[in-house]
Design an enzyme around this catalytic site. Structure first.
Site, mmCIF file in Angstrom:
data_model
loop_
_atom_site.group_PDB
_atom_site.id
_atom_site.type_symbol
_atom_site.label_atom_id
_atom_site.label_comp_id
_atom_site.label_asym_id
_atom_site.label_seq_id
_atom_site.Cartn_x
_atom_site.Cartn_y
_atom_site.Cartn_z
ATOM 1 C CB SER A 174 8.475 10.939 -1.813
ATOM 2 O OG SER A 174 8.432 11.827 -0.928
ATOM 3 C CE1 TYR A 204 3.949 8.580 -0.807
ATOM 4 C CE2 TYR A 204 5.706 9.678 0.295
ATOM 5 C CZ TYR A 204 4.821 9.601 -0.530
ATOM 6 O OH TYR A 204 4.647 10.557 -1.462
#
Length: 265
Positions: free
Chosen positions: A144, A157
């Site tokens: 990400s 995350y």
């Protein structure tokens, strides 16, 4: 001829979002694909739709909780039974939670680690030996934008996605001699149900919510919009075919320019 003719891929998180588009694109480019997910009903539906387009002998669905080693063993067995080998893996499955870091419950943090980080590790562990046995191939891990820079309220995350970048680099070093290239895609804001749960509503997001999201993207993303899952799929395809034959160990950001810096305009 397709870019992936004759190759066999396992794609996780393939029931919707980026994984769905990767499965559709890879199949269209000639690959045989095992779609894997915990969302069995939509996963079976997507596999059925792809089968109608390319032939049922080239597509299979399997239930796979990426955090369970026994599920990976079962998925690998299904792929080999159906297709005879595995040439590539797209570790796409992942989950997202929004929370202030110091307010994040331990259970929530551990859940993200299990799916995003351990799931990627188990995928490499289970599938890399099969790719080596097939004569080499590719792995694409899904990290990400937040795995390379900070973003408030997604601490757990971001930590797991940073771990995926590190794991990608190590795997690339260790597996190069076995003919396996390993890279990572690092999406920014992508218009999928994970980032925008309102997309799961049968009626879609309200006009007010949609405009609020659009205004946010216009403000923070230089290209002025979220990414589309099919755009991420095209990057995964590039990293899985001969077009990227001299590329390994790299995180590829696909974020509409978000990470380039701060604009004052």
């Amino acid at each position: 001829m397709g870019k992936l003719d004759g190759r066999v891929f396992v794609i996780t998180g393939a029931a919707r979002g980026q994984g769905e588009q990767e499965a559709r694109l890879f199949a269209a480019e000639g690959a045989r694909v095992l779609l894997a997910d915990v969302l069995d009903e939509p996963g079976e539906r997507v596999a059925g739709e792809i089968a109608e387009a390319v032939g049922k002998e080239r597509v299979r669905y399997a239930h796979l909780d990426v955090g369970r080693e026994e599920d990976w063993a079962a998925a690998v067995a299904v792929a080999k039974e159906q297709f005879g080998k595995i040439d590539g893996l797209v570790n796409n499955a992942g989950i997202l939670r929004f929370n202030e870091l110091t307010a994040t419950p331990l259970e929530e943090y551990e859940l993200l680690v299990r799916v995003n980080q351990i799931g990627t590790f188990l995928g490499l562990k289970a599938v890399a030996p099969e790719i080596e046995a097939a004569g080499g191939g590719t792995v694409v891990n899904t990290s990400s934008y937040t795995g390379l820079t900070g973003m408030a309220f997604v601490g757990a995350y971001a930590a797991t996605k940073a771990a995926v970048v590190g794991m990608t680099r190590v795997a690339a070093l260790e597996l190069a001699a076995k003919g396996i290239r390993v890279n990572a895609v690092c999406p920014g804001a992508v218009d999928t149900p994970m980032a925008n749960p309102a997309l799961l509503d049968p009626d879609g997001p309200s006009p007010e919510a949609a405009e609020a999201m659009a205004a946010l993207y216009r403000k923070v993303v230089p290209l002025g919009r979220p990414g589309r899952p099919e755009e991420v799929a095209r990057l995964a395809l590039f990293l899985s075919c001969e077009d990227s034959s001299y590329v390994t160990g790299q995180p590829f950001v696909i974020d509409g320019g978000w990470m380039a810096g701060v604009s004052i305009l």
